[in-house]
Each structure stands twice: as structure tokens, then as C-alpha cells.
Scaffold this active site. Structure first.
Site, PDB file in Angstrom:
ATOM      1  N   GLU A   1      -0.625  -2.470  -9.639  1.00 42.57           N
ATOM      2  CA  GLU A   1      -0.214  -1.521  -8.606  1.00 42.57           C
ATOM      3  C   GLU A   1      -0.220  -0.094  -9.156  1.00 42.57           C
ATOM      4  O   GLU A   1       0.306   0.177 -10.231  1.00 42.57           O
ATOM      5  CB  GLU A   1       1.193  -1.879  -8.126  1.00 42.57           C
ATOM      6  CG  GLU A   1       1.763  -0.918  -7.098  1.00 42.57           C
ATOM      7  CD  GLU A   1       3.216  -1.208  -6.784  1.00 42.57           C
ATOM      8  OE1 GLU A   1       3.711  -0.720  -5.751  1.00 42.57           O
ATOM      9  OE2 GLU A   1       3.864  -1.926  -7.575  1.00 42.57           O
TER      10      GLU A   1
ATOM     11  N   LYS B   1      -0.536  -1.349   1.795  1.00 45.40           N
ATOM     12  CA  LYS B   1       0.721  -2.095   1.833  1.00 45.40           C
ATOM     13  C   LYS B   1       1.432  -1.899   3.171  1.00 45.40           C
ATOM     14  O   LYS B   1       1.514  -0.784   3.693  1.00 45.40           O
ATOM     15  CB  LYS B   1       1.613  -1.628   0.678  1.00 45.40           C
ATOM     16  CG  LYS B   1       2.893  -2.428   0.512  1.00 45.40           C
ATOM     17  CD  LYS B   1       3.681  -1.929  -0.693  1.00 45.40           C
ATOM     18  CE  LYS B   1       4.955  -2.733  -0.906  1.00 45.40           C
ATOM     19  NZ  LYS B   1       5.754  -2.209  -2.038  1.00 45.40           N
TER      20      LYS B   1
ATOM     21  N   CYS C   1       3.344  -5.689  -4.705  1.00 50.77           N
ATOM     22  CA  CYS C   1       4.721  -5.652  -5.209  1.00 50.77           C
ATOM     23  C   CYS C   1       5.680  -6.435  -4.317  1.00 50.77           C
ATOM     24  O   CYS C   1       5.653  -7.649  -4.255  1.00 50.77           O
ATOM     25  CB  CYS C   1       5.169  -4.202  -5.371  1.00 50.77           C
ATOM     26  SG  CYS C   1       6.760  -4.002  -6.226  1.00 50.77           S
TER      27      CYS C   1
END
Length: 515
Positions: free
Chosen positions: A282, A340, A392
């Protein structure tokens, strides 16, 4: 009801189970039960303790008034989150640059808020004229799991410390592809409180036999389900390399450390290009996408020349529009981009921004300007293989991952757990990724900045894994798979419906005296 009458009723109820203790001791027992429960999860994985906490709380709440139930459940929640989630202090103090006093205060408020959310459902566990232990068992188990579900979405959700994660190494793990982590949590809690009531000298022998048979049946079925293959292989195995650069969080966004960061990824990846896929974590490239184009073009050429798919995390900026995304981009043989969708409060966006931003340094983190991506994205693709991507925090949402994985061959999750430091947070995060593999019957590739980077098999086991806080390249094989597990087809809805039916049965008006 005054305090004395509440205390007396509690003594009578607990004594009816063959137990007796001072009412002044009950909050501390609840706190102890809560503190023991996270020890059943990663990193200690003392899974038998998963039955101790819920059983103790069930006994403490039995026969109590709603007010006392809320109070005792709150103390349990303080122990649960105080031990299991207080690692947020590391993010607030070490990287949010809050003073020790302020960091302790914010952490305490965070733990207390979670404890309050935990207590709310259990406050109504005795709102019934039916106090038979069987009806109480149904109510308690259902409300516990509905409380976990509540925490998965309320105020954007904090789906952490679900008790079902404790059973990754037991036969109950076989239920994960069928009912998901909430289903495993339900069976875990039912087992705990059934054992507690079976230990009571006042529980009838016939009831003990019935409870024992029911629990044994659930465990036996879980063991049988573990042998079932829910998904099928698709094509040939793929060679994967996970590059773990171990960039210090305090240096990651410093302009002076940009070139050393890029050079570190170049050097670590030199031996990785012989693999089919290379994964960087990430926000591996600490630049906005359009400013990083020269470096991305260099990596595009390198990956194309070696017939390799490179996937890296980066912050994507929209030209001419101040919109930023936490993204994963495909280079070389990989195509597409993923933004995301589930953001971390304060870490990626600031709730009540107009009042909080600028108040203290913690509310000015460099990545707290992120916008969520569209829920319907094509995402990343390598050849004919589609990847389900979770950046994440997204990997901790069971239904989100199940939904995104239905037509995808492999699950990719990239993360930067440096925010959690040397705490339990990263290992808890890893355990949740392992459960996603179990629920979906797919390999999970987990690339992180500082560990644990891992290739997770469909049975939830670690096939390859790195140590934490080291530079490493983790290499291994991944077998793409197709097909839906029952949980992928239905999500958590069946478990929630079972809980609703349990509540309806547990709150029914009694047809006969309980004795």
C-alpha cells in the site's frame, strides 16, 4: 428497582446456578473476562480462552436488570478493547504526534466508545419474563453476534476482535466457508455458555445431555466441513513475489526520503522479476500518481520486458480536480486500477473535518485527504485472471470481500501496518486476512510495507510469510481458484436471520413455570 433489590436478585439468580459472589466483585469479574478474551486471538492464539470470557459474562448477566446488564457488559467491553485494541495509542502518539497525555486520553475515549457499543445489545438480554436457562442461552448468543455485526458498520465500523477468529485452529473453522466469521462466533459463544450452564449443579441432567449433544454436533459438523473443497483450480499455478521494503513510517512522506525509497524498491525487486507477479505494498510509491509517471513508466518497461505483472499501491490524484484515492495500479502484464472503498476514519479522512482538522497534529495526517472509490469497479486483471483487491482495512470486512471475490480468482490485499508499530494490531490484521481465505476458498496474497507479508492458502494457513520490521522478498506459488463458497453466495444474512429467530424464541412469553 433500587440498588439493594438489584443486588439481591443477582445473588439469587447466580446462586440458582450453583455460584455465589459479592455484587461488588461483579464489575471486576466482567473486566477480567473481557481482558482474557483477546488472548484467544492473535498473536497469542490461546483459543480455549474464547469460551471463558463469554461464559463468565453470561453468568454475570443472568437475572440482572437491564441497567446492571449494561453496566457489567460495559466493564467487559473495557477489558476486551483495553487489552485487544489499545494499540491505537501507537498510531496516535508515535505517528500522530500527540502528547502522551493526549494520546492516552484519546485511546481511553476510543476504548470506552467501543465498550459502550459492545454493551448496548446485551443491555436487553433480560427483557423477558422467561428466565429459563435455555431461552437465556438463545438470547445471549444472538445478542453477542448481533453486537459484532453492529460494530462492523456503525460509524463506518470497527470490525475487530470478533470471537470467531479465535477458532482458526479448531474444527469450528470448517463453518467459515458456510457461515462466515459471524457464524463461527455464534457457535463459539453458544459453546461457551452451554458449557457454563452444564457446569451448574442445578441444571437438569436431561438439559445437560441435550446441550452437550447440540454442541458436539456443531463441532463434529465443523470437522466434517473442513474436508470439503468448495472451489476448483483454475489454470496453472502462478509464481508470486511480495516485496517488503520496511520503510520507516516517520520517514515515508519526507521529500528527502523519496529517492531512497524508490531505490530500495528497485534493489529489492531485482531478484523478483523472474516471478509471474510482483507485489509492492500500500502506497509503496510516496508520490501522487501523476507526479510519479516517470518512475511508473520505468517500472512499466521493466515489467513488460520480463513478462511480469507488477502491482503497486499509490495515491491517485485526479487532474484538475482535488480528489485523491488510495489505489492499487497494475503495470507490465497487469492492467487496471483499484480505488479503496472503505476508508479509515482519521487515517484517510477526518470526520467533522471543518471542526477537527488543524486542532491537533493527529487530525492532519498526510493521507487523511482520501476519497472513497466507486463500489462497482472493474479492478485489476492479469491476463484472463481477475483479482479481488482489498487495501489495508478493507480485508477486515467479511461481506465486502466475499462480494468482491465471487468472480475473481485470487484475493490481493496490500497494507502498511507500520502505523501500528510493535503492537498486536498487525498480527490481528493478518489473522483476519486468513479468515477471508477460509470464507472464500481462495488464496490471499498479502503484501505489506513492514510485515507480515504472506501467501495464505484457502484453508487459512500461512504458506509463506515474512518476519516483521525487516526488508524481505517473499516468494511462492498461488493457485487461482473459481467457484463460490456458501458464504460467498449468501453473506452473513443467514447467520443474522438465525440470530433473529433465536431472539424471537428467547423472548417468548413463557407457557409454563420455569421449574
Amino acid at each position: 428497582m433500587d440498588a439493594n433489590s438489584s443486588t439481591d436478585s443477582h445473588r439469587t439468580a447466580v446462586a440458582g446456578l450453583g455460584l455465589s459472589w459479592s455484587a461488588r466483585l461483579t464489575p471486576w469479574l466482567a473486566l477480567l473476562g473481557g481482558a482474557l478474551t483477546p488472548l484467544s486471538l492473535a498473536p497469542l492464539n490461546l483459543w480455549p480462552l474464547a469460551f471463558v470470557g463469554p461464559a463468565l459474562l453470561a453468568l454475570l448477566l443472568y437475572g440482572q436488570s437491564p441497567r446492571q446488564c449494561a453496566r457489567l457488559a460495559f466493564f467487559f467491553g473495557l477489558g476486551l478493547f483495553g487489552v485487544g485494541a489499545s494499540w491505537v495509542y501507537v498510531s496516535i502518539h508515535d505517528f500522530g504526534q500527540a502528547s502522551i497525555t493526549l494520546a492516552i486520553l484519546l485511546t481511553a475515549l476510543f476504548v470506552a466508545g467501543l465498550a459502550l457499543v459492545f454493551a448496548l445489545p446485551l443491555a436487553i438480554v433480560n427483557l423477558s419474563r422467561e428466565r429459563h436457562f435455555g431461552a437465556y442461552l438463545l438470547r445471549f448468543g444472538a445478542l453477542w453476534v448481533l453486537g459484532e455485526w453492529l460494530r462492523s458498520w456503525l460509524l463506518t465500523g470497527f470490525p475487530w476482535l470478533f470471537i470467531g477468529y479465535s477458532q482458526m485452529a479448531t474444527p469450528l473453522a470448517g463453518w467459515a466457508p458456510v457461515a462466515g466469521v459471524f457464524g463461527v462466533s455464534l457457535i463459539t459463544v453458544l459453546t461457551a455458555i452451554a458449557l457454563a450452564f452444564c457446569c451448574s449443579q442445578h441444571t437438569r441432567r436431561s438439559a445437560k445431555l441435550m446441550l452437550t449433544a447440540a454442541v458436539a454436533g456443531l463441532w463434529l459438523t465443523g470437522g466434517i466441513l473442513q474436508n470439503n473443497q468448495w472451489t476448483t483450480e483454475q489454470g496453472e499455478p502462478v509464481r508470486v513475489a511480495l516485496v517488503q521494503a520496511n520503510i520507516p513510517q516517520e520517514k515515508k512522506w519526507q521529500p528527502s526520503f523519496l529517492l531512497p525509497t524508490l531505490e530500495r524498491y528497485r534493489q529489492l525487486s531485482r531478484t523478483a522479476w523472474s516471478n509471474d507477479w510482483v507485489i509492492w505494498p500500500e502506497a509503496a510509491i510516496p508520490m501522487l500518481y501523476h507526479r510519479a509517471l516517470p518512475f511508473l513508466e520505468e517500472m512499466q518497461e521493466k515489467a513488460a520486458n520480463t513478462q511480469t505483472a507488477l502491482i503497486t499501491g499509490i495515491l491517485y490524484d485526479t487532474p484538475g480536480n482535488p480528489v485523491y484515492h488510495n489505489s492499487a495500479v497494475g503495470l507490465g502484464m497487469a492492467t487496471g486500477m483499484y480505488h479503496k472503498t472503505r476508508l479509515v476514519p482519521f487515517g484517510e479522512y477526518v470526520p467533522l473535518e471543518q471542526w477537527l482538522r488543524g486542532l491537533i497534529e493527529f487530525f492532519n495526517l498526510p493521507t487523511s485527504i482520501i476519497s472513497s472509490g466507486d463500489s462497482q469497479q472493474h479492478g485489476l486483471q492479469i491476463g484472463s485472471l481477475m483479482l479481488a483487491t482489498a487495501i489495508c482495512y478493507e480485508i477486515v470486512y467479511p461481506d465486502l470481500v466475499a462480494e468482491q471475490s465471487s468472480d475473481r480468482s485470487v484475493i490481493l490485499t496490500i497494507s502498511n501496518d507500520a502505523w501500528f508499530g510493535h503492537s498486536w494490531g498487525p498480527l490481528q490484521h493478518l489473522q483476519m486476512a486468513q479468515m477471508r481465505a477460509l470464507e472464500t476458498g481462495r488464496y490471499v496474497i498479502r503484501g505489506t510495507n513492514n510485515g507480515v507479508s504472506a501467501i495464505i492458502s484457502p484453508d487459512g494457513s500461512l504458506q509463506q510469510a515474512s518476519d516483521q520490521f525487516v526488508q524481505a522478498v517473499v516468494e511462492g506459488e498461488v493457485q487461482p481458484r473459481l467457484g463460490d463458497t456458501p458464504f460467498m453466495s449468501t453473506g452473513s444474512l443467514p447467520t443474522l436471520l438465525v440470530c433473529a429467530l433465536m431472539l424471537a424464541a428467547g423472548f417468548r412469553r413463557p407457557l409454563a413455570p420455569r421449574h
